[in-house]
Design a protein around this motif. Structure first.
Motif, PDB file in Angstrom:
ATOM      1  N   MET A  60       0.631  -1.343   0.019  1.00 21.39           N
ATOM      2  CA  MET A  60       0.027   0.163   0.163  1.00 21.39           C
ATOM      3  C   MET A  60       0.812   1.252  -0.071  1.00 21.39           C
ATOM      4  O   MET A  60       0.611   2.220  -0.865  1.00 21.39           O
ATOM      5  N   LEU A  61       1.703   1.397   0.575  1.00 19.27           N
ATOM      6  CA  LEU A  61       2.710   2.313   0.717  1.00 19.27           C
ATOM      7  C   LEU A  61       3.626   2.542  -0.335  1.00 19.27           C
ATOM      8  O   LEU A  61       3.758   3.666  -0.950  1.00 19.27           O
ATOM      9  N   ARG A  62       4.034   1.483  -0.954  1.00 23.66           N
ATOM     10  CA  ARG A  62       5.008   1.505  -2.408  1.00 23.66           C
ATOM     11  C   ARG A  62       4.061   2.152  -3.476  1.00 23.66           C
ATOM     12  O   ARG A  62       4.508   2.664  -4.279  1.00 23.66           O
ATOM     13  N   ARG A  63       2.755   1.758  -3.428  1.00 26.65           N
ATOM     14  CA  ARG A  63       1.892   2.175  -4.481  1.00 26.65           C
ATOM     15  C   ARG A  63       1.728   3.866  -4.471  1.00 26.65           C
ATOM     16  O   ARG A  63       1.569   4.367  -5.454  1.00 26.65           O
ATOM     17  N   CYS A  64       2.090   4.480  -3.244  1.00 28.42           N
ATOM     18  CA  CYS A  64       2.011   5.773  -3.048  1.00 28.42           C
ATOM     19  C   CYS A  64       3.251   6.629  -3.747  1.00 28.42           C
ATOM     20  O   CYS A  64       3.257   7.879  -4.038  1.00 28.42           O
ATOM     21  N   PHE A  65       4.214   5.894  -3.966  1.00 28.06           N
ATOM     22  CA  PHE A  65       5.549   6.294  -4.630  1.00 28.06           C
ATOM     23  C   PHE A  65       5.216   6.315  -6.152  1.00 28.06           C
ATOM     24  O   PHE A  65       6.172   5.540  -6.912  1.00 28.06           O
TER      25      PHE A  65
END
Length: 201
Positions: A60-65
């Motif tokens: 989920m966090l990686r998709r925000c980069f």
């Protein structure tokens, strides 16, 4: 004014405050802006009061980069002014950044939006082959008079004819320690300090 040569600049930690932007990515992923735990921490995971993630939450966090993230990173205080000082002194500036090629144009737009006088961004891998900087090949091709980075391992393997300047930011957990400091020809608190030293030459 006669040109004095190229100065190659890293982006994250030198021009742009990736650590601050990290908090925004966390907020986008999980709906809450994290509290700053240690403003002097080198790594964002230590700077902010956040958990270490795995599995679905890490995804989920990686998709925000994403493209939006790489277009919206704020500048390091004083970095824009430092770049204009170097330009006024006769240097040409390029950015050499360890970033996936798909986000190179986003980085260019990000720099332009803040007024950085940098037209060219070179994206490289972030894995050091054989312990040498993944930026070495690009730098050897560009032949700058100086290269400025805030990550000591990225100075290893850079030709000694290129002045290797290390930004010594955020001491807590910094990788910029130890025997490898011999690869840094100079050390500076930030890009402003580097620019002032080079424009006095």
């Amino acid at each position: 004014m006669a040109r004095k040569g190229i100065i190659a600049l890293d982006a994250d930690g030198v021009l742009l405050d990736y650590g601050l932007a990290y908090a925004g990515a966390w907020q986008k992923a999980f709906g809450q802006l994290p509290r700053e735990r240690d403003p002097l921490a080198y790594w964002p995971i230590d700077r902010w009061d956040v958990e270490r993630l795995a599995d679905e939450r890490l995804d989920m966090l990686r998709r925000c980069f994403d493209e939006e993230f790489w277009c919206g990173i704020p500048p390091v205080p004083g970095a824009v002014e430092a770049c204009h000082l170097l330009i006024a002194a006769g240097f040409e500036l390029v950015c050499v950044t360890a970033l996936p090629e798909e986000f190179r144009s986003a980085r260019e737009r990000n720099l332009r939006a803040h007024g950085f006088p940098i037209d060219m961004v070179h994206a490289t891998d972030n894995i050091a082959p054989g312990g040498h900087s993944p930026k070495a090949e690009t730098l050897h091709r560009l032949r700058p008079v100086a290269f400025v980075d805030d990550y000591l391992p990225y100075l290893i393997g850079i030709d000694s004819s290129i002045h290797r300047a290390l930004i010594m930011r955020a001491a807590t957990g910094s990788p910029n320690v130890g025997e490898a400091l011999r690869f840094a020809d100079s050390q500076h608190a930030d890009l402003s300090a580097f620019a002032k030293s080079w424009t006095r030459q």
